[in-house]
Design an enzyme around this catalytic site. Structure first.
Site, short mmCIF file in Angstrom:
data_model
loop_
_atom_site.label_atom_id
_atom_site.label_comp_id
_atom_site.label_asym_id
_atom_site.label_seq_id
_atom_site.Cartn_x
_atom_site.Cartn_y
_atom_site.Cartn_z
CE LYS A 55 5.71 -78.10 -10.07
NZ LYS A 55 6.65 -77.54 -9.09
CD GLN A 99 9.81 -79.12 -8.30
OE1 GLN A 99 9.20 -78.31 -9.01
NE2 GLN A 99 9.20 -79.83 -7.37
CG ASP A 122 7.05 -72.27 -6.62
OD1 ASP A 122 6.04 -72.96 -6.77
OD2 ASP A 122 8.20 -72.64 -6.94
N1 GUN Z 1 8.69 -78.98 -4.19
C1 GUN Z 1 7.58 -79.47 -3.60
N2 GUN Z 1 6.54 -78.62 -3.80
C2 GUN Z 1 7.02 -77.59 -4.52
C3 GUN Z 1 6.43 -76.40 -5.04
O1 GUN Z 1 5.24 -76.11 -4.86
N3 GUN Z 1 7.27 -75.59 -5.75
C4 GUN Z 1 8.58 -75.87 -5.92
N4 GUN Z 1 9.32 -75.00 -6.61
N5 GUN Z 1 9.15 -76.96 -5.46
C5 GUN Z 1 8.37 -77.81 -4.76
#
Ligand code: GUN
Length: 306
Positions: A55, A99, A122
């Site tokens: 990311k 995350q 998100d």
């Molecule tokens: N863990 C797995 N997928 C995601 C996501 O799309 N966002 C976040 N913040 N954590 C994750």
């Protein structure tokens, strides 16, 4: 024998990232700063560490400034809440994500609830979930389901009047996916690992979204011939657990030799022989999720600045 059209998330995500780069540049010209994304990682979960690294790299490639906060695994909920509060108040930060999964000791719900909905790239905050369920147009949508919708649109696949079956009921993918398809007039069934006669329900699908997190669970025989098969799963499969047709694939064998595992989805890859459209793993939904995160960050930046 391959009959399905492969939907390349790698290619479509490049297109999305190209758009994001243009918009980030325009934002910078107009506001004298780049859009900013803060990423909070708690602990050292290996998969999360890789995702967060990608990311941050995507930010660099998209003209987005990144602010990375890596906290020890034993950080108390109160300390994470304090950091989120600081980032909520930081004007350089347009998008903010924590995350998941967080360590068991952390109160995940209170952390997600503390993120400013305007920065919630998100789409996990209850305000944004509610807006999505209501069908609002201008909403920060969860990245994976939004990425799947973009893939369908790019392929000219209209969900209107189609039977969509989603395997998996997570807050991150299954549930929001159902609402996005419903708003586009699909008839939606959500099922999961405990659904009786799962194979029969899956065989009904014109559009199948597999997001259950179980390697190769959906078999080729379950797939309605000609269906659109969207595989959201990302699972590590070891040689010991691999069925024969996986062991015969030279690329997979290379993976086993190099890493000790190969990445597979929730759908058996030989389903490509009966599906009409098919998203591969890797190179399908995964890159789309990350590209939409960048798009959401620019969107949040523009909304906040206007
Ligand atoms: N863990 C797995 N997928 C995601 C996501 O799309 N966002 C976040 N913040 N954590 C994750």
């Amino acid at each position: 024998m391959t009959s399905a059209k492969i939907i390349s998330g790698t290619e479509i995500s490049e297109k999305v990232l190209g758009e994001v780069r243009g918009e980030a540049e325009a934002f910078r010209s107009r506001h004298g700063r780049s859009p900013g994304l803060a990423v909070v990682l708690v602990g050292d979960d290996p998969a999360s560490t890789v995702y967060v690294r990608m990311k941050i790299r995507d930010c660099g490639l998209s003209g987005i400034e990144s602010f990375s906060h890596h906290l020890p695994g034993d950080t108390p909920t109160e300390e994470i809440l304090r950091i989120v509060k600081d980032l909520n108040g930081d004007d350089r930060v347009d998008g903010l994500l924590v995350q998941l999964p967080l360590p068991d000791e952390v109160d995940t719900v209170s952390i997600l609830d503390s993120i400013d909905p305007a920065k919630d790239v998100d789409g996990f905050h209850p305000v944004n979930v509610g807006r999505l369920v209501r069908g609002d147009r201008d909403v920060l949508m969860p990245c994976t389901p939004a990425g799947v919708m973009r893939m369908l649109d790019e392929e000219g696949i209209d969900p209107h009047g189609r039977r969509a079956v989603i395997v998996g009921r997570s807050d991150i993918v299954g549930k929001p996916m159902a609402f996005l398809l419903l708003h586009r007039h699909a008839t939606v069934t959500i099922c999961h690992s405990r659904t009786p006669d799962l194979d029969r329900t899956v065989r009904n699908a014109d559009i199948l979204v597999a997001a259950v997190g179980r390697p190769l669970m959906v078999k080729k025989e379950w797939v309605n011939p000609g269906a659109v098969v969207i595989d959201v799963g990302v699972n590590q499969l070891t040689r010991e657990d691999a069925p024969g047709h996986i062991l015969e694939d030279p690329d997979r064998v290379k993976d086993f030799d190099k890493k000790g595992y190969t990445l597979v989805g929730d759908v058996s890859p030989d389903a490509v022989e009966v599906a009409g459209w098919y998203t591969p793993v890797p190179g399908g939904v995964g890159p789309m999720t990350r590209a939409i995160l960048m798009a959401n960050t620019v969107k949040a930046a523009k909304w906040r600045a206007d």
